[in-house]
Scaffold this motif. Structure first.
Motif, PDB file in Angstrom:
ATOM      1  N   PRO A  46       0.827  -1.216   0.000  1.00 11.73           N
ATOM      2  CA  PRO A  46       0.000   0.000   0.000  1.00 11.73           C
ATOM      3  C   PRO A  46       0.856   1.258   0.000  1.00 11.73           C
ATOM      4  O   PRO A  46       1.819   1.369   0.765  1.00 11.73           O
ATOM      5  N   LEU A  47       0.499   2.217  -0.859  1.00  8.98           N
ATOM      6  CA  LEU A  47       1.240   3.466  -0.971  1.00  8.98           C
ATOM      7  C   LEU A  47       0.388   4.687  -0.675  1.00  8.98           C
ATOM      8  O   LEU A  47       0.924   5.773  -0.443  1.00  8.98           O
ATOM      9  N   GLY A  48      -0.927   4.518  -0.677  1.00  9.46           N
ATOM     10  CA  GLY A  48      -1.791   5.661  -0.407  1.00  9.46           C
ATOM     11  C   GLY A  48      -3.251   5.263  -0.385  1.00  9.46           C
ATOM     12  O   GLY A  48      -3.631   4.204  -0.905  1.00  9.46           O
ATOM     13  N   THR A  49      -4.067   6.100   0.233  1.00  8.43           N
ATOM     14  CA  THR A  49      -5.499   5.825   0.302  1.00  8.43           C
ATOM     15  C   THR A  49      -6.274   7.127   0.488  1.00  8.43           C
ATOM     16  O   THR A  49      -5.732   8.133   0.958  1.00  8.43           O
ATOM     17  N   MET A  50      -7.525   7.087   0.100  1.00 12.92           N
ATOM     18  CA  MET A  50      -8.441   8.209   0.275  1.00 12.92           C
ATOM     19  C   MET A  50      -9.852   7.637   0.331  1.00 12.92           C
ATOM     20  O   MET A  50     -10.188   6.725  -0.416  1.00 12.92           O
ATOM     21  N   ARG A  51     -10.670   8.176   1.230  1.00 18.27           N
ATOM     22  CA  ARG A  51     -12.086   7.796   1.261  1.00 18.27           C
ATOM     23  C   ARG A  51     -12.904   8.917   0.633  1.00 18.27           C
ATOM     24  O   ARG A  51     -12.682  10.087   0.943  1.00 18.27           O
ATOM     25  N   VAL A  52     -13.826   8.558  -0.239  1.00 19.95           N
ATOM     26  CA  VAL A  52     -14.691   9.537  -0.890  1.00 19.95           C
ATOM     27  C   VAL A  52     -16.136   9.226  -0.513  1.00 19.95           C
ATOM     28  O   VAL A  52     -16.649   8.146  -0.800  1.00 19.95           O
ATOM     29  N   GLN A  53     -16.760  10.176   0.154  1.00 21.90           N
ATOM     30  CA  GLN A  53     -18.143  10.019   0.598  1.00 21.90           C
ATOM     31  C   GLN A  53     -19.020  11.036  -0.114  1.00 21.90           C
ATOM     32  O   GLN A  53     -18.692  12.219  -0.175  1.00 21.90           O
ATOM     33  N   THR A  54     -20.135  10.588  -0.666  1.00 26.30           N
ATOM     34  CA  THR A  54     -21.098  11.493  -1.268  1.00 26.30           C
ATOM     35  C   THR A  54     -22.242  11.745  -0.295  1.00 26.30           C
ATOM     36  O   THR A  54     -22.394  11.039   0.702  1.00 26.30           O
ATOM     37  N   ASN A  55     -23.056  12.748  -0.611  1.00 27.40           N
ATOM     38  CA  ASN A  55     -24.205  13.051   0.234  1.00 27.40           C
ATOM     39  C   ASN A  55     -25.493  12.439  -0.307  1.00 27.40           C
ATOM     40  O   ASN A  55     -26.591  12.879   0.015  1.00 27.40           O
ATOM     41  N   ALA A  56     -25.351  11.379  -1.131  1.00 26.86           N
ATOM     42  CA  ALA A  56     -26.521  10.740  -1.728  1.00 26.86           C
ATOM     43  C   ALA A  56     -27.410  10.073  -0.688  1.00 26.86           C
ATOM     44  O   ALA A  56     -28.631   9.968  -0.870  1.00 26.86           O
ATOM     45  N   PHE A  57     -26.815   9.602   0.412  1.00 24.76           N
ATOM     46  CA  PHE A  57     -27.566   8.851   1.407  1.00 24.76           C
ATOM     47  C   PHE A  57     -27.578   9.482   2.786  1.00 24.76           C
ATOM     48  O   PHE A  57     -28.278   8.995   3.677  1.00 24.76           O
ATOM     49  N   GLY A  58     -26.796  10.524   2.993  1.00 17.88           N
ATOM     50  CA  GLY A  58     -26.755  11.131   4.315  1.00 17.88           C
ATOM     51  C   GLY A  58     -25.725  12.235   4.396  1.00 17.88           C
ATOM     52  O   GLY A  58     -25.090  12.615   3.402  1.00 17.88           O
ATOM     53  N   ALA A  59     -25.540  12.739   5.607  1.00 17.22           N
ATOM     54  CA  ALA A  59     -24.624  13.856   5.837  1.00 17.22           C
ATOM     55  C   ALA A  59     -23.169  13.438   5.634  1.00 17.22           C
ATOM     56  O   ALA A  59     -22.792  12.281   5.844  1.00 17.22           O
ATOM     57  N   LEU A  60     -22.347  14.381   5.236  1.00 11.40           N
ATOM     58  CA  LEU A  60     -20.924  14.159   5.061  1.00 11.40           C
ATOM     59  C   LEU A  60     -20.209  14.192   6.414  1.00 11.40           C
ATOM     60  O   LEU A  60     -20.742  14.710   7.405  1.00 11.40           O
ATOM     61  N   ALA A  61     -18.986  13.687   6.444  1.00 10.13           N
ATOM     62  CA  ALA A  61     -18.204  13.682   7.682  1.00 10.13           C
ATOM     63  C   ALA A  61     -17.994  15.090   8.222  1.00 10.13           C
ATOM     64  O   ALA A  61     -18.046  15.318   9.429  1.00 10.13           O
ATOM     65  N   VAL A  62     -17.785  16.046   7.330  1.00  5.94           N
ATOM     66  CA  VAL A  62     -17.549  17.428   7.758  1.00  5.94           C
ATOM     67  C   VAL A  62     -18.751  17.995   8.521  1.00  5.94           C
ATOM     68  O   VAL A  62     -18.605  18.881   9.367  1.00  5.94           O
ATOM     69  N   GLU A  63     -19.926  17.450   8.256  1.00  8.18           N
ATOM     70  CA  GLU A  63     -21.132  17.962   8.901  1.00  8.18           C
ATOM     71  C   GLU A  63     -21.262  17.516  10.355  1.00  8.18           C
ATOM     72  O   GLU A  63     -22.200  17.931  11.040  1.00  8.18           O
ATOM     73  N   GLN A  64     -20.328  16.709  10.833  1.00  6.27           N
ATOM     74  CA  GLN A  64     -20.241  16.437  12.267  1.00  6.27           C
ATOM     75  C   GLN A  64     -19.779  17.689  13.015  1.00  6.27           C
ATOM     76  O   GLN A  64     -19.991  17.808  14.218  1.00  6.27           O
ATOM     77  N   SER A  65     -19.145  18.606  12.287  1.00  4.78           N
ATOM     78  CA  SER A  65     -18.510  19.761  12.920  1.00  4.78           C
ATOM     79  C   SER A  65     -19.095  21.104  12.505  1.00  4.78           C
ATOM     80  O   SER A  65     -19.017  22.075  13.269  1.00  4.78           O
TER      81      SER A  65
END
Length: 260
Positions: free
Chosen positions: A92-111
């Motif tokens: 493994p050399l890198g990773t990223m998670r991509v979340q859309t708002n199609a089903f619910g709030a984004l991670a940033v919306e916790q804050s």
């Protein structure tokens, strides 16, 4: 920042639509990378993503990194985990998670509460970015950013969102992300250990045009080069408008959960 959506892009602007831009693009060359980027589709691949996450976060949030594991969000509907792996040995050399708002709030919306001009749009947020050290890590990071863009473009996302700590926020500023709130305003983010981050956004449909006008150094890498080693395709169903409604690469919830 003004709201930009598919209607605005086709009325009273000098910009072409995203579909027309893709239809008329000119790929000047094909290039192989020393690594691949794909959507995680197995437990083993997700384990690799967690390994690189912990190593990357450990460099600036060691206590937070120690608690990191597979998270419920990794298998949530509308979410994919991207994994970069060495073509030489599969490491493994890198990773990223991509979340859309199609089903619910984004991670940033916790804050934070997103402004109305974003709440009315299709959004995708990149989180849990981590890359290996050194020159290869820098290359992987740029390639993951291209993968993020390609995923958004293929899934008809309006806005790309990121949260960035200092000094990494300057890298995203250089990629023409703009502040969602006040200029250079840092806000504590619950999903990254409370560390202050800038919340930044970029309209997907205008990336190429804006970069071309700014003579951005990544134009060639993103738009004039075909990278067969970057594959963001996933098995998905589409709604009546042709929008992906199932975009997760994992089909089962993870067994080990770490709260964000």
């Amino acid at each position: 920042m003004d709201r930009i959506d598919s209607v605005l892009l086709t009325q009273n602007t000098d910009y072409t639509s995203l579909e027309k831009d893709f239809a008329h693009r000119t790929v000047k060359k094909k290039e192989r990378l020393p690594f691949t980027i794909k959507v995680v589709s197995s437990q083993a691949e997700l384990d690799k993503a967690v390994v690189i996450r912990r190593a990357a976060y450990g460099r600036h949030l060691p206590e937070f990194a120690e608690k990191m594991g597979i998270e419920a969000s990794d298998a949530a509907p509308g979410t994919v985990v991207l994994l970069a792996q060495s073509r030489l040995d599969g490491g493994p050399l890198g990773t990223m998670r991509v979340q859309t708002n199609a089903f619910g709030a984004l991670a940033v919306e916790q804050s934070v509460r997103l402004p109305d001009w974003l709440n009315q749009a299709r959004l995708a947020e990149a989180t849990r970015l981590g890359v290996a050290r050194g020159a290869v890590g820098r290359m992987v990071k740029v390639a993951l950013c291209k993968a993020f863009y390609l995923y958004c473009a293929q899934n008809r996302i309006d806005w790309m969102l990121i949260t960035a700590r200092s000094p990494l926020d300057r890298e995203y500023e250089a990629m023409l992300f703009g502040d969602v709130y006040g200029h250079n305003e840092f806000l504590p983010m619950a999903h990254v250990g409370g560390l202050p981050h800038r919340v930044m956004a970029k309209p997907v449909a205008l990336v190429r045009q804006r970069w071309t006008k700014a003579n951005h150094p990544f134009v060639g890498f993103f738009f004039e080069t075909e990278h067969v080693d970057i594959d963001v395709s996933v098995a998905a169903m589409r709604d009546d408008e042709g929008v992906y409604i199932e975009s997760g690469g994992l089909t089962a919830a993870p067994q080990t959960v770490c709260g964000s």
